[in-house]
Scaffold this active site. Structure first.
Site: not given
Ligand code: NAD
Length: 461
Positions: A170, A201, A203-204, A207, A245, A279, A369
């Protein structure tokens, strides 16, 4: 504008169960460039069933054959590299040269590394009178963010395939077109039906359905700490394996022996690349009192050079969030020395490369962040003070130290973080990547990344 139909399930493109769609917007000009299906729980269920049905066959496939499929996948990514780079530039906003070199170049290297590891890894070993089998964990639910759209996918899918797992992906809402190209590449590479499945699709919706699905054995998530916490809780309740991550707030520690101009120049480039949406970016620069003002001047000048070349941030919400942090920095008394909240262009979600001086460790912009092109420069009194500041956040994903080599390594050993670049050390696609503290659970890349997708069975003789 192009409408993209279907979800990639069980070896082909199938219509989604519902009619909801996601609009894909180019953040550089705010134009809608595509639409993809917004899959729901029913689609996730179909995809998980397909992955489950394909598991026994793929798990039993000889590692050499899994390696051959991964090599083929790498080759398709190379062959279609220009198209993928253009797509990433269109939906993420990254400058094309950066998309080609990093957004495509790194995942090609990672896919290649797992083709080699699949062929050479000891999936069976002798321990005394036991034979230990390293077996695939099962069906993987992979949830990825938008900031490195292809890399985040490949960093999960390549080791999962090498291990013999099957996958439902996803991807992030903002960058589904890259994920669709990846699914096409998987198809071209000849992976058996059901081994890899894609459900675009929200996230909420999609996902969450994937994270909660009882047919998923391991949830591998990259994204924000807040969503990661929810996913960890769901997985914990179901006694399901989980890899997270998450966010970062990494420190770039410039010790007194360092080449200041180089350390600041590389540090600013690190923060500004990908518009600060990395990140592991070193968003806190730590400089000793004696050279502090010189460092601030160098950082402001270096940031100004990015004003014309930086891409936009990914969407309007992200820009508002970043500008909110800049306002907060000003309100809490930090000194703005470059950039600020004024939009550098009429159209597009651009943020000026921004540098704050006189940032103290308790300020919001030193703790949270931001995920935009914003650097905080902090002052330290001595090495112990620098260490306290460097370790003084809830995160621990990455960092950098600049000094004479031995001093830099001694300092790096005391940092609570998963990766440290010494005097500008290069990215290594085989080195374990992942977080200490709230930056995550588990590791990606190299053999450590492969191990996440394996579980052990011991046979005693
Ligand atoms: P996000 O957490 O909003 O979304 C990440 C993914 O999770 C997306 O596919 C989203 O659709 C999904 N998602 C959102 N809500 C969900 C839920 N309730 N249940 C299941 N899935 C859900 O993050 P973002 O804004 O897309 O990305 C930025 C963040 O990612 C930053 O905080 C960054 O630090 C982090 N990041 C971490 C790493 C690492 O390797 N540690 C790498 C890249 C990005």
């Amino acid at each position: 504008m192009k409408a993209h139909d279907g979800l990639y399930i069980d070896g082909g493109w199938r219509p989604a169960a519902g009619t909801d769609e996601i609009e894909v917007v180019n953040p550089a000009d705010e134009q809608v460039i595509g639409r993809v299906p917004a899959g729901g729980a029913l689609d996730v269920d179909t995809a998980v069933r397909a992955a489950r049905a394909a598991l026994a066959g793929w798990a039993a496939t000889a590692p050499a054959e899994r390696a051959a499929r991964l090599t083929a996948l790498r080759d398709v990514l190379v062959a279609r590299g220009d198209e993928i780079a253009e797509t990433i530039s269109a939906e993420l906003g990254a400058p094309l040269a950066f998309s080609q070199a990093v957004h495509v170049g790194v995942p090609v290297a990672v896919a290649g590394s797992y083709a080699e590891l699949a062929a050479s890894y000891a999936f069976e070993e002798k321990v005394g009178n036991s034979t230990v089998l390293h077996e695939p964990v099962g069906v993987v639910g992979a949830i990825t963010p938008w900031n490195y759209p292809l890399h985040q996918i490949v960093a999960k899918v390549a080791p999962a395939l090498a291990a013999g797992c099957t996958i439902v992906l996803k991807p992030a809402e903002d960058t589904p077109l890259t994920a669709r190209l990846f699914a096409e590449a998987v198809h071209e590479a000849g992976l058996p039906a059901g081994v890899f499945n894609l459900v675009t699709g929200l996230g909420p919706v999609a996902g969450q359905a994937l994270a909660e699905h009882p047919g998923v054995d391991l949830v591998s998530f990259t994204g924000s700490t807040s969503v990661g916490r929810q996913i960890g809780a769901v997985a914990g309740a179901a006694v399901k394996k989980v890899a997270l991550e998450l966010g970062g707030k990494s420190a770039n520690v410039i010790l007194p022996g360092a080449d200041l101009a180089r350390a600041v120049g590389v540090g600013v480039a690190n923060v500004m690349s990908n518009s600060g949406q990395t990140c592991s970016a070193w968003t806190r620069m730590l400089v000793d009192s004696a050279r502090y003002e010189e460092a601030v001047e160098l950082a402001a000048a270096a940031a100004a050079k990015y004003a014309d070349r930086i891409g936009p941030v990914v969407n309007a919400k992200q820009r508002a969030r970043v500008l909110g942090y800049i306002d907060k920095g000003l309100a809490e008394g930090a000194r703005l020395v470059a950039g600020g909240t004024r939009s550098p262009r009429e159209k597009g979600y651009f943020v000026s490369p921004t540098v704050f001086a006189d940032v103290t460790p308790d300020m919001t912009i030193a703790q949270e962040e931001i995920f935009g092109p914003v650097l905080a420069v902090l002052r330290y009194e001595d090495e112990e003070d620098a260490l306290r500041i460097a370790n003084g956040t809830v995160y621990g994903l990455a960092g950098a130290v600049w000094a004479a080599d031995a001093a830099a390594v001694a300092f790096a050993r005391r940092m609570d973080t998963g990766q440290v670049d010494i005097n500008g050390g290069r990215f290594n696609p085989l080195a374990p990547f992942g977080g200490y503290k709230q930056s995550g659970v588990g590791r990606e890349l190299g053999t450590a990344g492969l191990a996440e997708y394996l579980q052990t069975k011991s046979l005693q003789f």
